[in-house]
Design a protein around this motif. Structure first.
Motif, short mmCIF file in Angstrom:
data_model
loop_
_atom_site.label_atom_id
_atom_site.label_comp_id
_atom_site.label_asym_id
_atom_site.label_seq_id
_atom_site.Cartn_x
_atom_site.Cartn_y
_atom_site.Cartn_z
N UNK A 187 2.79 -9.16 -8.28
CA UNK A 187 2.75 -8.85 -9.73
C UNK A 187 1.32 -8.87 -10.23
N UNK A 188 0.51 -9.80 -9.69
CA UNK A 188 -0.89 -9.92 -10.13
C UNK A 188 -1.69 -8.67 -9.77
N UNK A 189 -1.28 -7.97 -8.71
CA UNK A 189 -2.02 -6.79 -8.26
C UNK A 189 -1.76 -5.56 -9.13
N UNK A 190 -0.68 -5.58 -9.90
CA UNK A 190 -0.29 -4.37 -10.64
C UNK A 190 -1.30 -4.08 -11.75
N UNK A 191 -1.76 -2.83 -11.78
CA UNK A 191 -2.70 -2.36 -12.80
C UNK A 191 -1.86 -1.82 -13.98
N UNK A 192 -1.55 -2.68 -14.95
CA UNK A 192 -0.63 -2.33 -16.04
C UNK A 192 -1.17 -1.18 -16.86
N UNK A 193 -2.50 -1.09 -17.00
CA UNK A 193 -3.10 -0.09 -17.88
C UNK A 193 -2.92 1.33 -17.31
N UNK A 194 -2.87 1.42 -15.96
CA UNK A 194 -2.92 2.76 -15.34
C UNK A 194 -1.66 3.15 -14.58
N UNK A 195 -0.73 2.23 -14.41
CA UNK A 195 0.46 2.53 -13.62
C UNK A 195 1.38 3.51 -14.35
N UNK A 196 1.92 4.50 -13.61
CA UNK A 196 2.83 5.48 -14.21
C UNK A 196 4.24 4.90 -14.27
N UNK A 232 8.65 1.80 -11.74
CA UNK A 232 10.04 1.67 -11.31
C UNK A 232 10.12 1.40 -9.81
N UNK A 233 9.29 2.11 -9.06
CA UNK A 233 9.26 1.90 -7.61
C UNK A 233 8.83 0.48 -7.27
N UNK A 234 7.81 -0.01 -7.96
CA UNK A 234 7.31 -1.37 -7.71
C UNK A 234 8.37 -2.41 -8.05
N UNK A 235 9.12 -2.18 -9.14
CA UNK A 235 10.18 -3.10 -9.54
C UNK A 235 11.25 -3.19 -8.45
N UNK A 236 11.62 -2.05 -7.88
CA UNK A 236 12.61 -2.04 -6.79
C UNK A 236 12.09 -2.84 -5.59
N UNK A 237 10.79 -2.68 -5.27
CA UNK A 237 10.20 -3.41 -4.13
C UNK A 237 10.25 -4.92 -4.38
N UNK A 238 9.96 -5.33 -5.62
CA UNK A 238 9.98 -6.76 -5.93
C UNK A 238 11.39 -7.32 -5.81
N UNK A 239 12.39 -6.52 -6.24
CA UNK A 239 13.78 -6.97 -6.10
C UNK A 239 14.16 -7.15 -4.63
N UNK A 240 13.67 -6.24 -3.80
CA UNK A 240 13.95 -6.35 -2.37
C UNK A 240 13.31 -7.62 -1.79
N UNK A 297 0.84 -1.19 0.00
CA UNK A 297 0.00 0.00 0.00
C UNK A 297 0.88 1.25 0.00
N UNK A 298 0.64 2.11 -0.98
CA UNK A 298 1.42 3.35 -1.06
C UNK A 298 1.15 4.26 0.14
N UNK A 299 -0.03 4.12 0.74
CA UNK A 299 -0.41 5.04 1.83
C UNK A 299 0.17 4.62 3.17
#
Length: 862
Positions: A835-844, A849-857, A750-752
């Motif tokens: 990965x399943x939660x990511x909204x590909x159509x609307x993600x900036x 990039x931020x999400x990719x870093x989180x997945x690497x962690x 959650x971003x919040x």
């Protein structure tokens, strides 16, 4: 009452009078006035003697089945208070007839029935509310409820309707007594949630709408309830009418100033859990010391004290109203000399609101009237002091004060400097106020000289040098002659009383002088009482101005008090906004800070901390760190800072921007309710449920250790689900303190949500609490170090360390690797789930990039 079974024929006329009165007040303890005592009989005596520690006696030793006990009438208050605390009502039965003119026994009647909500202890400053509650349907939890509140000591009468739980409203106003329909009695007793002694159950028909409507229009002397806009508020009208009827039946003949309709949308509701956990009006021990009220209360007047308590119980929601108060506090804050002068003027200021009401009811005594005069005498000086300051707020307060110079002069010219506290004993008025009083006083005061002159003459006439003239209340004036001198007594002396060593006589001349002296005293008392009543009538023409002065002085005292505290403890004015962001820079806990300053806590100084919450990327803070590190203090201080800002107070911070909150919710600590069938964990879950069901996105929530009352995996699951629910559904500003480090993983989802921790410095096996909050999550709890500090035996500490090492190496099969524990929350591989939660159509691109870093962690930690 068992004694009622005894045949009343065998009792005296006095006791028959008692039985007749008791029959009308069966559900009360009757205080029956006999001379200087209040007597109680029969079952009343048995109950009272047990509670009050009195000795039972009997008027007739042969009637042992009919006991009695008594108390001095002048000491009745403390006894009444004890009986009321035990849930009993007290009917005060006084002599209403004149013993001199009475044929047979003196007439008596009940003049007042005292209940927990209608009794005013001497010297109390806060409001004493009695509440009536009428549900729209037979339930105290669901649907609309009409609420009516009265304070007979200030003539305040409030009505409103609410969808909230009845118990929330009880916590808001803390009434001493609650009137509810009798049909709710079984339900309330079954729930057994609060002290039953404060409930009074009355017949349901007394809540009838039409009856209530008539009662209200008659009392407030209006043609229609449309005047107050409550004609369609049926439950509120029913509650208000029932309350007025109850007060009338109990001889509380109060004419309330006005019917005030409360708009709940203007105030924050603080439920019982929040008031208790934040220690707003009292500490967890029930004392004023250690509470927020303790810190803030530097008021000088009872009116200011009441306003401060009410402000803390009902913080404001309207930005303009909050700013108006803050403007007033700031004006006093900037003018130290003004504050000092007002302090001097208002020091030991009496409760002119309640004194004004006593005038209106014609039950004020001379000493109280003198206190009112002395208070009104200070108002010109107060106006002059305020007028020097050019602030619009202070100028407005000055303009709203009434200088009642004519009234002050009227009372000043009438009353002596130290008048009595009773009306019927005389000695009230100054010499020169009334010529008849002056003549009667001369006669009364010279009576001693008349007696001495007569005594000298009689000694000369009779030759009896030891002859003396005396007086007692039973026999009046008499001439006393010792037995050796009886042979010298003249024939015209009339024998009056025989003593062991003397005889007492009277003469026609002495009888006439006695009549003249006693008549003068009686006339003097009667005349002074009549003139005092006339004086009160003249004073009563100014009661509305007295009430307005009381209101303004209370507000001045309230603002000045908050300014004084702000200056003393280095508080700053908060910025109030309509948005959701709360920004606090170097915030401090007002109470903890003061306790440290007083040396009542071992810390050297208070460590301030920042808070930033409410933005889209930081609505929820997961706060981790060991016990004793300061998590609870941090959460409470931020809730208190928000609360203080919304009562219009400056706050303990270097800087604060407060986005108005509609409610503050807290869940801190736990209490067992085993006697009521509720465990610690059940209480915790009930409180959490209340928060989740009532919080909105404008609320401020602080939660501490949710889920700790059950097994580890159950607790983590509940805590995780609660945070998710707040993040997705409620979206409230939330600080969530926990020992479950697993919850820090929520920040990846959650971003919040952001992680914060309390900084701890390790030194070998030692830990040092730095009391500082910083970004990031804790990776361990330091529980064993805290246990060692608490004094656990060294053997236990060493064994705990050994077990911890094995657990961390996953040698105990009951615990699984951290990555596996995430299966509690995600089905299948957690990274796949992310990965399943990511909204590909609307993600900036930035968020991708931020999400990719989180997945690497996450891969690194797997």
């Amino acid at each position: 009452m068992n004694s009622m079974k005894i045949s009343q024929e065998q009792f005296t006329p006095l006791m028959k009078q008692y039985f007749r009165i008791k029959q009308q007040y069966k559900d009360t303890i009757v205080f029956f006035r006999l001379g200087d005592f209040y007597e109680m009989f029969g079952e009343d005596a048995k109950i009272a003697s047990n509670i009050l520690g009195l000795t039972l006696t009997s008027r007739d030793k042969s009637k042992e089945s009919f006991p009695m006990c008594g108390i001095p009438y002048f000491a009745a208050d403390s006894y009444i208070e004890k009986l009321l605390r035990e849930g009993y009502k007290v009917a005060i039965c006084e002599q209403t007839g004149d013993p001199k003119t009475a044929k047979g026994i003196v007439e008596r009647e009940v003049v007042k029935v005292l209940t927990p909500g209608t009794y005013l202890p001497e010297g109390i400053k806060e409001n004493v509310y009695i509440m009536a509650a009428c549900p729209q349907k037979i339930s105290y939890e669901q649907g609309k409820k009409g609420i009516a509140l009265a304070d007979i000591s200030t003539a305040e009468f409030i009505v409103y309707e609410t969808e909230k739980n009845l118990f929330d409203e009880i916590e808001r106003f803390e009434p001493k007594e609650i009137i509810v329909p009798k049909s709710l009695e079984d339900l309330l007793k079954f729930e057994n949630l609060i002290n039953q002694k404060i409930f009074t159950f009355i017949d349901d028909w007394k809540f009838d709408y039409m009856l209530a409507y008539r009662t209200l229009v008659e009392h407030f002397r209006i043609a229609s309830l449309k005047s107050f806009g409550i004609e369609e508020f049926h439950p509120a009208v029913q509650a208000a009418g029932a309350l007025l009827k109850y007060l009338e039946e109990n001889k509380q003949q109060t004419q309330f100033k006005q019917l005030k309709v409360l708009n709940l949308s203007e105030f924050i509701l603080l439920d019982g859990s929040t008031k208790k956990n934040l220690e707003i009006l009292s500490s967890l021990d029930g004392d004023k010391e250690g509470s927020l009220l303790w810190i803030l209360d530097e008021t000088n007047t009872p009116m200011g004290t009441r306003l401060l308590r009410n402000a803390l119980s009902c913080p404001l929601l309207n930005k303009a109203e909050i700013e108006k108060r803050l403007d007033g506090v700031e004006a006093f804050f900037k003018d130290y000399a003004l504050r000092e002068n007002i302090d001097k003027i208002l020091k030991d200021f009496p409760d002119i609101e309640r004194l004004g009401l006593k005038i209106k009811r014609d039950n004020i005594n001379p000493r109280e009237l003198k206190a009112l005069k002395d208070a009104l005498h200070r108002i010109p000086e107060l106006k002059k002091t305020l007028s020097i300051n050019d602030s619009p707020v202070i100028q407005d307060l000055s303009n709203r004060l009434y200088e009642l110079n004519e009234l002050v002069s009227l009372i000043e010219n009438a009353l002596i400097d130290n008048p009595p506290n009773t009306v019927n004993e005389g000695g009230i008025f100054r010499d020169g106020y009334n010529s008849v009083i002056d003549e009667l006083r001369v006669l009364k005061n010279q009576s001693k000289n008349y007696i001495l002159n007569m005594e000298a003459e009689e000694r000369m006439k009779t030759g009896i040098n030891s002859l003396k003239i005396g007086y007692n209340r039973v026999f009046g004036y008499y001439i006393e002659v010792t037995k050796p001198n009886l042979k010298l007594v003249p024939p015209h002396y009339i024998r009056k009383q025989t003593l062991s060593n003397a005889e007492r006589f009277e003469t026609k001349e002495l009888k006439e002088l006695e009549q003249k002296i006693l008549s003068a005293e009686e006339k003097l008392k009667t005349l002074e009482e009549e003139l005092f009543r006339e004086l009160i009538k003249r004073v009563s023409q100014h009661t509305e101005q007295i009430f307005k002065n009381a209101e303004v002085i209370g507000y001045i005292d309230f603002l000045c008090c908050l300014a004084k505290v702000a200056s003393k403890y280095r508080y700053t004015r908060p910025e109030i906004t309509e948005d959701k962001v709360i920004e606090i820079v170097e915030g401090r806990h007002p109470v903890i800070e003061r306790l440290i300053q007083l040396g009542k806590l071992p810390e050297q100084r208070f460590i301030p901390n920042d808070l930033s919450i409410g933005s889209e990327d930081q609505r929820i803070i997961i706060l981790t760190g060991p016990n004793m590190a300061g998590k609870s203090t941090y959460m409470r201080q931020n809730a208190l800072i928000v609360l203080m800002a919304q009562i219009g107070s400056f706050v303990p911070a270097r800087q604060a921007k407060i986005g108005i909150v509609d409610r503050i919710f807290t869940r801190i600590g736990a209490s067992d309710y085993l006697g009521k069938g509720q465990s610690t964990f059940m209480v915790e879950m009930i409180e959490v449920a209340n928060i989740l069901n009532n919080a909105t996105e404008k609320s401020f929530i602080i939660l501490d250790e949710v889920g700790r009352g059950t097994s580890t995996f159950d607790g983590i699951s509940i805590a995780w689900a609660v945070v998710e629910y707040i993040a997705e559904k409620i979206k409230a500003r939330t600080i969530f303190a926990t020992h479950y480090h697993e919850l820090t993983d929520l920040a990846f989802s959650f971003d919040c949500i952001k992680n914060y921790t309390v900084v701890v410095k390790e030194w070998g096996d030692e830990i040092i609490f730095l009391r500082k909050i910083q970004k990031g999550g804790a990776d361990k709890s330091y529980g064993i170090q805290v246990a060692r500090l608490a004094g656990l035996p060294q053997e236990v500490v060493l064994r705990a360390k050994d077990i911890l090492k094995k657990l961390e190496k996953k040698e105990f099969q009951t615990f699984r690797p951290k990555a596996k524990q995430l299966d509690l929350f995600f089905q299948g591989d957690p990274i796949v789930a992310e990965i399943a939660k990511i909204d590909i159509e609307n993600i900036t691109p930035e968020k991708a990039l931020k999400k990719l870093k989180e997945l690497k962690e996450m891969l690194k930690n797997d």
